[in-house]
Scaffold this motif. Structure first.
Motif, PDB file in Angstrom:
ATOM      1  N   MET A 179      32.447  52.499  46.373  1.00  0.00           N
ATOM      2  CA  MET A 179      31.393  52.377  47.358  1.00  0.00           C
ATOM      3  C   MET A 179      30.700  53.727  47.517  1.00  0.00           C
ATOM      4  N   GLU A 180      29.395  53.714  47.530  1.00  0.00           N
ATOM      5  CA  GLU A 180      28.593  54.931  47.568  1.00  0.00           C
ATOM      6  C   GLU A 180      28.441  55.442  49.004  1.00  0.00           C
ATOM      7  N   SER A 181      28.548  56.750  49.183  1.00  0.00           N
ATOM      8  CA  SER A 181      28.373  57.364  50.490  1.00  0.00           C
ATOM      9  C   SER A 181      26.897  57.339  50.879  1.00  0.00           C
ATOM     10  N   MET A 182      26.616  57.061  52.139  1.00  0.00           N
ATOM     11  CA  MET A 182      25.237  56.994  52.628  1.00  0.00           C
ATOM     12  C   MET A 182      24.948  58.166  53.566  1.00  0.00           C
ATOM     13  N   GLU A 183      25.377  59.360  53.179  1.00  0.00           N
ATOM     14  CA  GLU A 183      25.161  60.529  54.029  1.00  0.00           C
ATOM     15  C   GLU A 183      23.695  60.920  54.071  1.00  0.00           C
ATOM     16  N   GLU A 184      23.258  61.299  55.267  1.00  0.00           N
ATOM     17  CA  GLU A 184      21.900  61.784  55.487  1.00  0.00           C
ATOM     18  C   GLU A 184      21.985  62.996  56.406  1.00  0.00           C
ATOM     19  N   ARG A 185      20.905  63.768  56.450  1.00  0.00           N
ATOM     20  CA  ARG A 185      20.879  64.906  57.363  1.00  0.00           C
ATOM     21  C   ARG A 185      21.008  64.409  58.798  1.00  0.00           C
ATOM     22  N   LEU A 186      21.774  65.144  59.555  1.00  0.00           N
ATOM     23  CA  LEU A 186      22.092  64.760  60.919  1.00  0.00           C
ATOM     24  C   LEU A 186      20.849  64.566  61.786  1.00  0.00           C
ATOM     25  N   GLN A 187      19.879  65.480  61.678  1.00  0.00           N
ATOM     26  CA  GLN A 187      18.678  65.352  62.517  1.00  0.00           C
ATOM     27  C   GLN A 187      17.875  64.103  62.174  1.00  0.00           C
ATOM     28  N   LYS A 188      17.933  63.660  60.928  1.00  0.00           N
ATOM     29  CA  LYS A 188      17.248  62.427  60.530  1.00  0.00           C
ATOM     30  C   LYS A 188      17.931  61.215  61.163  1.00  0.00           C
ATOM     31  N   GLU A 243      16.954  69.139  65.778  1.00  0.00           N
ATOM     32  CA  GLU A 243      17.394  70.426  65.232  1.00  0.00           C
ATOM     33  C   GLU A 243      17.723  71.396  66.364  1.00  0.00           C
ATOM     34  N   GLU A 244      16.912  71.389  67.420  1.00  0.00           N
ATOM     35  CA  GLU A 244      17.157  72.266  68.566  1.00  0.00           C
ATOM     36  C   GLU A 244      18.451  71.879  69.281  1.00  0.00           C
ATOM     37  N   PHE A 245      18.711  70.581  69.420  1.00  0.00           N
ATOM     38  CA  PHE A 245      19.964  70.129  70.019  1.00  0.00           C
ATOM     39  C   PHE A 245      21.157  70.634  69.197  1.00  0.00           C
ATOM     40  N   ILE A 246      21.036  70.551  67.873  1.00  0.00           N
ATOM     41  CA  ILE A 246      22.112  71.000  66.980  1.00  0.00           C
ATOM     42  C   ILE A 246      22.305  72.511  67.119  1.00  0.00           C
ATOM     43  N   LYS A 247      21.205  73.276  67.080  1.00  0.00           N
ATOM     44  CA  LYS A 247      21.285  74.744  67.208  1.00  0.00           C
ATOM     45  C   LYS A 247      21.930  75.161  68.522  1.00  0.00           C
ATOM     46  N   ALA A 248      21.671  74.386  69.580  1.00  0.00           N
ATOM     47  CA  ALA A 248      22.205  74.698  70.906  1.00  0.00           C
ATOM     48  C   ALA A 248      23.680  74.318  71.057  1.00  0.00           C
ATOM     49  N   GLY A 249      24.259  73.694  70.019  1.00  0.00           N
ATOM     50  CA  GLY A 249      25.672  73.325  70.059  1.00  0.00           C
ATOM     51  C   GLY A 249      25.954  72.081  70.885  1.00  0.00           C
ATOM     52  N   ARG A 250      24.923  71.261  71.099  1.00  0.00           N
ATOM     53  CA  ARG A 250      25.061  70.065  71.930  1.00  0.00           C
ATOM     54  C   ARG A 250      25.481  68.829  71.145  1.00  0.00           C
ATOM     55  N   VAL A 251      25.490  68.928  69.812  1.00  0.00           N
ATOM     56  CA  VAL A 251      25.782  67.770  68.959  1.00  0.00           C
ATOM     57  C   VAL A 251      27.152  67.945  68.309  1.00  0.00           C
TER      58      VAL A 251
END
Length: 71
Positions: free
Chosen positions: A1-10, A24-32
């Motif tokens: 089975m193939e992995s369906m990974e995508e960028r988190l912000q997407k 991206e700002e949420f991720i940079k702020a350590g909120r995700v």
């Protein structure tokens, strides 16, 4: 089975959390977190497998178009 990974912000943007830039700002702020670990910019995830949260609230993959409004 193939992995369906995508960028988190997407994944987050498709779930209605905000724009990709907002996410991206949420991720940079350590909120995700992915599977309980603080996320980093450029990280990929599989929305069907990984548990993604913003400020402790679970993000449902795709389709959920309710915008997240931080208070």
């Amino acid at each position: 089975m193939e992995s369906m990974e995508e960028r988190l912000q997407k994944i987050m943007a498709q779930a209605g959390v905000g724009s990709r830039r907002d996410c991206e700002e949420f991720i940079k702020a350590g909120r995700v977190r992915v599977n309980g670990t603080v996320a980093i910019i450029g990280q990929k995830a599989d929305p069907q497998v990984d548990k993604i949260s913003l400020d402790g609230r679970a993000i449902k993959p795709g389709g959920a178009k309710d915008l997240y409004c931080p208070t």
